[in-house]
Motif scaffolding. Sequence first.
Motif, PDB file in Angstrom:
ATOM      1  N   GLU A  30       1.140  -1.574   0.005  1.00  0.00           N
ATOM      2  CA  GLU A  30      -0.405   0.249   0.049  1.00  0.00           C
ATOM      3  C   GLU A  30       1.019   1.134   0.027  1.00  0.00           C
ATOM      4  N   TYR A  31       0.572   2.387  -0.519  1.00  0.00           N
ATOM      5  CA  TYR A  31       1.613   3.228  -1.001  1.00  0.00           C
ATOM      6  C   TYR A  31       0.952   4.407   0.106  1.00  0.00           C
ATOM      7  N   ARG A  32       2.490   4.916   0.845  1.00  0.00           N
ATOM      8  CA  ARG A  32       1.478   5.701   1.773  1.00  0.00           C
ATOM      9  C   ARG A  32       1.383   6.744   1.695  1.00  0.00           C
ATOM     10  N   LYS A  33      -0.181   7.226   1.801  1.00  0.00           N
ATOM     11  CA  LYS A  33      -0.826   8.075   1.384  1.00  0.00           C
ATOM     12  C   LYS A  33      -0.640   9.172   2.439  1.00  0.00           C
ATOM     13  N   PRO A  34      -0.519  10.914   2.179  1.00  0.00           N
ATOM     14  CA  PRO A  34      -1.232  11.738   3.502  1.00  0.00           C
ATOM     15  C   PRO A  34      -2.756  11.869   3.612  1.00  0.00           C
ATOM     16  N   SER A  35      -3.168  12.319   5.076  1.00  0.00           N
ATOM     17  CA  SER A  35      -4.405  12.084   4.802  1.00  0.00           C
ATOM     18  C   SER A  35      -4.882  12.903   4.520  1.00  0.00           C
ATOM     19  N   ILE A  36      -5.521  12.841   3.080  1.00  0.00           N
ATOM     20  CA  ILE A  36      -6.216  14.344   2.603  1.00  0.00           C
ATOM     21  C   ILE A  36      -7.277  14.296   1.530  1.00  0.00           C
ATOM     22  N   GLU A  37      -8.474  14.251   2.304  1.00  0.00           N
ATOM     23  CA  GLU A  37      -9.936  14.262   2.237  1.00  0.00           C
ATOM     24  C   GLU A  37     -10.388  13.129   0.354  1.00  0.00           C
ATOM     25  N   ASN A  38      -9.943  13.952  -0.048  1.00  0.00           N
ATOM     26  CA  ASN A  38     -10.206  13.634  -1.826  1.00  0.00           C
ATOM     27  C   ASN A  38      -9.176  13.278  -2.146  1.00  0.00           C
ATOM     28  N   LEU A  39      -8.557  12.399  -1.647  1.00  0.00           N
ATOM     29  CA  LEU A  39      -7.549  12.148  -2.844  1.00  0.00           C
ATOM     30  C   LEU A  39      -7.720  10.704  -3.502  1.00  0.00           C
ATOM     31  N   THR A  40      -7.822  10.194  -2.896  1.00  0.00           N
ATOM     32  CA  THR A  40      -8.298   8.654  -4.116  1.00  0.00           C
ATOM     33  C   THR A  40      -9.284   9.739  -5.274  1.00  0.00           C
ATOM     34  N   ARG A  41      -9.924  10.651  -5.258  1.00  0.00           N
ATOM     35  CA  ARG A  41     -10.575  10.885  -6.495  1.00  0.00           C
ATOM     36  C   ARG A  41      -9.846  11.590  -7.370  1.00  0.00           C
ATOM     37  N   PHE A  42      -8.816  11.579  -6.972  1.00  0.00           N
ATOM     38  CA  PHE A  42      -7.412  12.497  -7.864  1.00  0.00           C
ATOM     39  C   PHE A  42      -6.645  11.616  -8.748  1.00  0.00           C
ATOM     40  N   GLU A  43      -6.527  10.222  -8.123  1.00  0.00           N
ATOM     41  CA  GLU A  43      -5.860   8.657  -8.275  1.00  0.00           C
ATOM     42  C   GLU A  43      -5.815   8.870  -9.729  1.00  0.00           C
ATOM     43  N   GLY A  44      -4.726   9.052 -10.602  1.00  0.00           N
ATOM     44  CA  GLY A  44      -4.361   8.420 -11.661  1.00  0.00           C
ATOM     45  C   GLY A  44      -5.245   9.803 -12.593  1.00  0.00           C
ATOM     46  N   ALA A  45      -5.663  11.130 -11.517  1.00  0.00           N
ATOM     47  CA  ALA A  45      -6.576  12.352 -12.720  1.00  0.00           C
ATOM     48  C   ALA A  45      -5.602  13.813 -12.158  1.00  0.00           C
ATOM     49  N   GLY A  46      -4.291  13.500 -11.820  1.00  0.00           N
ATOM     50  CA  GLY A  46      -3.611  14.520 -11.369  1.00  0.00           C
ATOM     51  C   GLY A  46      -2.377  14.440 -10.209  1.00  0.00           C
ATOM     52  N   VAL A  47      -3.000  12.600  -9.820  1.00  0.00           N
ATOM     53  CA  VAL A  47      -1.747  12.277  -8.543  1.00  0.00           C
ATOM     54  C   VAL A  47      -1.468  10.752  -8.812  1.00  0.00           C
ATOM     55  N   TYR A  48      -0.417  11.029  -8.832  1.00  0.00           N
ATOM     56  CA  TYR A  48       0.224   9.668  -9.190  1.00  0.00           C
ATOM     57  C   TYR A  48       1.094   9.015  -7.833  1.00  0.00           C
ATOM     58  N   TYR A  49       1.666   7.299  -8.335  1.00  0.00           N
ATOM     59  CA  TYR A  49       2.557   7.280  -7.270  1.00  0.00           C
ATOM     60  C   TYR A  49       3.787   7.122  -7.848  1.00  0.00           C
ATOM     61  N   GLY A  50       3.788   7.182  -8.899  1.00  0.00           N
ATOM     62  CA  GLY A  50       4.701   6.558 -10.129  1.00  0.00           C
ATOM     63  C   GLY A  50       5.764   7.864 -11.114  1.00  0.00           C
ATOM     64  N   ALA A  51       6.673   7.982 -10.859  1.00  0.00           N
ATOM     65  CA  ALA A  51       6.756   9.094 -12.882  1.00  0.00           C
ATOM     66  C   ALA A  51       7.740   8.307 -13.672  1.00  0.00           C
ATOM     67  N   THR A  52       6.765   8.215 -14.444  1.00  0.00           N
ATOM     68  CA  THR A  52       7.861   6.699 -15.507  1.00  0.00           C
ATOM     69  C   THR A  52       7.455   8.358 -16.871  1.00  0.00           C
ATOM     70  N   PHE A  53       7.672   7.986 -18.481  1.00  0.00           N
ATOM     71  CA  PHE A  53       7.770   8.925 -19.614  1.00  0.00           C
ATOM     72  C   PHE A  53       5.873   8.921 -19.395  1.00  0.00           C
ATOM     73  N   MET A  54       5.385   7.993 -19.113  1.00  0.00           N
ATOM     74  CA  MET A  54       3.616   7.859 -19.389  1.00  0.00           C
ATOM     75  C   MET A  54       3.313   9.666 -18.476  1.00  0.00           C
ATOM     76  N   GLU A  55       3.525   9.742 -17.101  1.00  0.00           N
ATOM     77  CA  GLU A  55       3.373  10.537 -16.286  1.00  0.00           C
ATOM     78  C   GLU A  55       3.805  12.045 -16.761  1.00  0.00           C
ATOM     79  N   ALA A  56       5.517  11.647 -16.894  1.00  0.00           N
ATOM     80  CA  ALA A  56       5.662  12.856 -18.128  1.00  0.00           C
ATOM     81  C   ALA A  56       5.207  13.700 -19.261  1.00  0.00           C
ATOM     82  N   GLN A  57       4.695  13.033 -19.180  1.00  0.00           N
ATOM     83  CA  GLN A  57       3.939  13.207 -20.915  1.00  0.00           C
ATOM     84  C   GLN A  57       2.351  13.916 -20.323  1.00  0.00           C
ATOM     85  N   LEU A  58       1.949  13.199 -19.452  1.00  0.00           N
ATOM     86  CA  LEU A  58       1.420  14.275 -18.741  1.00  0.00           C
ATOM     87  C   LEU A  58       0.695  15.760 -19.103  1.00  0.00           C
TER      88      LEU A  58
END
Length: 560
Positions: free
Chosen positions: A347-375
């Motif tokens: 499980e990724y350690r996650k800061p306790s921010i209320e709506n964090l999961t809503r933005f996972e993959g939509a602005g919040v990422y757990y990895g920085a690969t070429f794909m995210e860099a393009q975004l």
Amino acid sequence: MTATPATPEPLTLTARIGQMFPTLTPAQVERIARQGRRRAVRRGEVLFEAGTGNVPFFVVATGQVEIVQPSGAAETLIAVHGPGQFTGEVQMLSGRRALVLARVSEAGEVIELDRARLLALVQIDSELSEIILRAFILRRVELIAHGFGDVVLIGSNHCAGTLRVKEFLTRNGHPYAFIDLDHEADVQELLDRFQVSTADVPVLICRGDVVLRNPSNQQIAECLGFNATIDPAQLRDLVIVGAGPAGLAAAVYAASEGLDVLVIETSAPGGQAGSSSKIENYLGFPTGISGQALAARAYTQAQKFGAQAVIAQSATRLDCERKPYTVEIGAGVQVPTRTVIIATGAEYRKPSIENLTRFEGAGVYYGATFMEAQLCAGEEVIVVGGGNSAGQAAVFLAQTTRRVHILVRSDGLAESMSRYLIRRIEENPAIILRTQTEIIALEGDNHLEGVRWRDRQTGNSETHAIRHVFLMTGAAPNTQWLDGRVVRDAHGFIKTGSDLSRDELSAAHWPLGRAPHLLETSVPGVFAAGDVRAGNIKRVASAVGEGSITVSFIHQVLHE
Ligand SMILES: Cc1cc2nc3c(=O)[nH]c(=O)nc-3n(C[C@H](O)[C@H](O)[C@H](O)COP(=O)(O)OP(=O)(O)OC[C@H]3O[C@@H](n4cnc5c(N)ncnc54)[C@H](O)[C@@H]3O)c2cc1C
């Protein structure tokens, strides 16, 4: 009052009606008939009731069978099967309860196969397997789209419990209708009928009569019959703990190669990948695939080959003092097994921010690969964390973004960060290190639009229009339940194969003349695959790869 389907109606399905309700050729019907029995049926005869488990599979030879969803005294007609057409949807593979009722509407003849014979058929006849499984999957998608299930959820989208139940049902591919307390004025009448108050929400009404008040996932799974009873006397070839990509891949390969497999999953099939809105880098899906779709297909595939699964139950203990080993599930069921694959992920350690999961993959990422860099090319980004992974991400992202803010809660970068990274961060004008700083809020609708951070020393906070946050604060493996039974690294990840030193093996009393196989832990016959394994690359493809190759070592161990 209206109960709305859980997901919007798919537009594509009408175009796929022929695949959802195919008509088999006489030759195909004859192949099925060889596996089952033909029998005459009379008009009005019920072939199976909604709510019954392990229902048979029927092919209509002559006459007609109607499929309806009973709801109290009323019925909704879902389909009519004529000659060459067949009953069933994915629940038939697992033996779960039927969501609909099948009744003969025109007398004739049917071919009946029990579940075991249906599974055997789809395993040996690839042409029929494709037709039947595709129809089953499309029918389930259609049931979900229309909320044609045996469940009504009453709750509020502002209530964490409601969101949990919604996620559990959705990720388990179970259709449900939702009554939104915030928008339905006349819902009180329904609540009164079942003697529940608004304080009890979320409320789940199963099969029109059982009322569950703020149920746990396990209670829901029990009520809906997700799990068949486990026979504690049955010695399994393999128990797989965790149904993420690693566990599901292992289940597919092991079951397809004839092993008796039980999969145990705390929540829902798919693991972390199941929560990914779109996986774009998994081989073979050039336009991407949602984690949910990938997991559902893999789960169906595992069931097709006969793997059994227990959902919403956790493995709580591994006893490997003597053979056969036992895995304890929940409150005390002991499952004996000859081998084990631990695929419990991290499980990724996650800061306790209320709506964090809503933005996972939509602005919040757990990895920085070429794909995210393009975004986020040309934009401003935030990297949270002071360790090596955060440093690498910051340096990498600085090549293509306008500015990188590194946020750390402490006074500086971690002592463990490599010197070369610290130098590159210091020398790069596009990277700003913000110490004693933490994110306190995320803003946006469908995508992250703004980030609020606070200076922990001064208490001052400010909002920035930043659309991309990389959380590089590390991951913790789900290994607490193992209670030190296998050797782990300093961070709790399980060591396997040649990563286990001689000293570690002798301290663990490794009993064999041979060294541990690749992916084998310090206990013979107990393997670890995927994110839970020390040194693993945290990707869907590597988890799938590890899960599948483990099975070849399982065969070797079983023959030892
Ligand atoms: C939001 C998000 C997006 C991602 N996107 C991508 C991507 O686009 N591409 C990519 O390659 N990777 C992506 N990843 C990484 C990828 O999802 C993981 O590497 C992969 O899921 C690991 O698979 P796994 O089977 O090892 O573990 P997991 O997926 O973590 O699955 C482990 C399973 O074990 C279960 N479990 C844990 N403890 C127990 C227990 N005691 N008993 C029973 N069950 C238990 C958990 O409930 C879970 O279902 C993403 C990860 C996240 C979080």
